[in-house]
Design a protein around this motif. Structure first.
Motif, short mmCIF file in Angstrom:
data_model
loop_
_atom_site.label_atom_id
_atom_site.label_comp_id
_atom_site.label_asym_id
_atom_site.label_seq_id
_atom_site.Cartn_x
_atom_site.Cartn_y
_atom_site.Cartn_z
N SER A 564 33.58 39.31 30.61
CA SER A 564 34.08 40.51 29.95
C SER A 564 34.92 41.37 30.91
CB SER A 564 32.93 41.36 29.39
OG SER A 564 32.09 41.77 30.46
N ARG A 565 34.72 41.21 32.25
CA ARG A 565 35.54 41.99 33.21
C ARG A 565 36.99 41.52 33.12
NH1 ARG A 565 33.52 41.30 38.93
NH2 ARG A 565 35.16 42.82 39.34
N LYS A 568 38.59 42.66 29.83
CA LYS A 568 38.94 44.08 29.84
C LYS A 568 40.32 44.29 30.53
CE LYS A 568 36.86 48.44 31.39
NZ LYS A 568 35.80 48.98 32.23
N LYS A 572 43.84 45.52 28.74
CA LYS A 572 44.56 46.69 29.26
C LYS A 572 46.04 46.32 29.48
CE LYS A 572 44.08 50.04 33.01
NZ LYS A 572 43.43 50.26 34.30
#
Length: 602
Positions: A564-565, A568, A572
């Motif tokens: 999930s990092r 993200k 962005k």
């Protein structure tokens, strides 16, 4: 200076297809009659623009007066006009022919009769000229004078049994050409005691003399100090200098009937000296004006814009000065969302467009962008009115248009037999309709009706590549015909690029649009966001290509850990690209415009 008797004057022009040796023959005639010394002679003396010398073509018709002592012991005055051979400069030819009584028809003894040979010789016949055929380049190993003689008789219907054999390059037969001019061409007619009547053949601007006017005197006598009146323009001027070109300008006391020379008369603007106007004496005017020439109508339009917007004033000054020496070039100001301020210019054809562009960049040091060339369409509105459309971007609302008419041409193409299939296919692909096909020896002559819109892009280049350079092409505008035409817009990142919008036939719109999008995809550099390139007719997209975005690897610093990092960081980046695409400006390089406009090369 005592006046030359009329029967000792010969006015003639040299007509031929491109590259058949008109300018070289002029050089030899000047040399043979001692117009210039050996030291002053240069190749193509009468082609005085650098661009004419480099390309080996004549753009402006030039005049020179020669004195020739004939075999019969008499001295004759010969006024020679060297004319252009290219179809775009046919108006220069027609003006020169109107000032003469005879023509020398130069035909290359190896290549034979070509398309422009026919066009120019018919113009001369229309002007009731006596024509002397000259077979040039007889020194070449490939020369076949007998075959070419037969061609002239079959195709043009001229008796070529006594055609003069010559080689302008080596000087062979030049004396025979001069004798033929004196013996076979008629002298001019005119009455010295009648009121002055002179034809304005050409006008140009000279930095030292101001406006110089080339005139052919029909009746009466033109002297310095006379007050002359332009019959069509209505203005009066005081003549301050009268002269002739030998080829250097030489002042003379006066010009009598049948003579060709120049005057300066404190004329401020070249526009005040309308080509084809009749000059007469203000005090004792002639009763009727000469018929003059029909106005020259531009057939191809394109927008010229400076690459750097700060150069706009320089461009304005440059087109103004160019207009002084080229009456057939027209311009008016226009603005474009993509390109800023510039001018919509009218030309006689694509070569004329190319020459003007090159002169602007050379003589005035300007960097220019040219939009897609377009022709003049006639739009019939539902309310019964008719509008002329020069720029496809200005097309009125489709709902109010009844029909759109486009110009059609009659094209004459000469080609060796083995390339005939390719030439016919090219004409069919361009919506052409065949009129006739005939043979002269092993060469075919095809006549086609073609829409000018399909010819202005790169028809000439394609024809030359299909026929390995052997085909020749000439055209004249016939009429306007209603066509199923639609406006195709090119959108880059959802913004219309007005410089690339064009009117196309509905059947060819999709193919044209797809080709244009593919071309633009290769030419627009990648940005940080995705760029869609679309071709649209009204609200309907007919073709699309996408320029992929440059990507920065934002996940490079992540190693291991939860997926999930990475997600993200990618989300962005995605949001940033979306915002960028909304506000980002796509830079379209100038090469992309130029290449996209040379579309049909595939």
């Amino acid at each position: 200076m005592s006046s030359t008797p009329l029967d000792k004057i010969r006015n003639f022009s040299i007509v031929a297809h491109i590259d058949h040796g008109k300018s070289t023959l002029s050089d030899r005639l000047i040399q043979e009659t001692g117009g210039l010394t050996a030291r002053e002679m240069t190749a193509q003396v009468l082609d005085n623009m650098d661009i004419e010398k480099e390309r080996g073509i004549t753009i402006k018709a030039q005049t020179v007066r020669l004195e020739y002592k004939a075999d019969d012991g008499e001295t004759y005055i010969l006024n020679l006009m060297d004319t252009p051979g290219h179809v775009d400069f046919a108006y220069e030819v027609s003006r020169s022919l109107a000032a003469c009584e005879g023509s020398i028809l130069v035909v290359d003894a190896s290549q034979g009769v070509e398309a422009q040979t026919l066009a120019n010789v018919y113009s001369a016949i229309d002007n009731n000229h006596e024509i002397v055929p000259v077979l040039n380049k007889v020194d070449l190993p490939a020369a076949e004078p007998e075959r070419v003689r037969a061609q002239i008789e079959d195709l043009i219907g001229l008796d070529a049994s006594d055609a003069v054999l010559a080689s302008a390059k080596t000087g062979l037969g030049i004396h025979d050409v001069l004798e033929a001019i004196v013996k076979r061409l008629p002298p001019p007619k005119g009455d010295e005691n009648a009121p002055l009547k002179a034809l304005l053949v050409d006008a140009w601007y000279d930095a030292y003399l101001g406006v110089v006017v080339l005139v052919r005197v029909i009746d009466g006598r033109l002297k310095a100090g006379m007050k002359i009146k332009m019959m069509q323009h209505g203005s009066t001027h005081l003549v301050d200098r009268v002269g002739v070109f030998k080829p250097k300008n030489t002042p003379v006391e006066s010009l009598g009937p049948g003579e060709i020379g120049f005057i300066t008369a404190q004329i401020k603007e070249v526009a005040d000296a309308a080509v084809g106007d009749t000059l007469t004496d203000e005090k004792k005017p002639t009763a009727t004006a000469l018929p003059g020439f029909k106005d020259v109508q531009p057939v191809v339009f394109c927008g010229l814009f400076p690459v750097d917007a700060a150069d706009f004033e320089d461009l304005r000054a440059a087109v103004g000065r160019l207009r002084l020496n080229d009456a057939s070039f027209t311009y008016e100001m226009e603005t474009s969302a993509a390109l800023g301020f510039g001018f919509r210019c009218g030309f006689l054809g694509l070569l004329h467009l190319e020459i003007v562009q090159e002169r602007l960049s050379r003589e005035f040091d300007l960097d220019l962008i040219a939009t897609a060339p377009s022709v003049v369409y006639k739009i019939h509105m539902r309310d019964g009115s008719e509008v002329e459309l020069h720029n496809p971007a200005d097309l009125p609302d489709v709902m109010q248009i009844e029909t759109i008419s486009e110009p059609w041409i009659k094209a004459t193409i000469f080609t060796p037999d083995e390339f005939l299939g390719g030439v016919i296919k090219l004409c069919q692909d361009r919506r052409g309709a065949q009129r006739e096909l005939s043979y002269v020896g092993n060469r075919a002559m095809v006549i086609y009706d073609l829409p000018l819109n399909e010819v202005v892009f790169d028809f000439y280049d394609r024809l030359k590549s299909i026929s390995k350079g052997y085909a020749s092409f000439d055209y004249e505008i016939e009429d306007y015909r209603v066509g199923d035409l639609v406006k195709m817009s090119i959108l880059v990142n959802s913004e219309p690029v007005d410089a690339l919008s064009m009117l196309v036939h509905r059947d060819r719109a999709e193919q044209r649009g797809r080709g244009m999008c593919e071309k633009m995809k290769e030419l627009i550099p990648s940005h940080m966001f995705v760029i869609p390139i679309q071709a649209a007719i009204g609200g309907r997209i007919i073709a699309r290509e996408t320029v992929r975005a440059l990507r920065k690897d934002v996940t490079a610093k992540c190693y291991g850990g939860d997926a999930s990092r990475k997600r993200k960081l990618l989300d962005k980046q995605k949001a940033g690209k979306k915002r960028m695409r909304q506000f980002g400006k796509v830079e379209i390089p100038q090469e992309a415009f130029i290449a996209a406009l040379k579309m049909d090369a595939d």
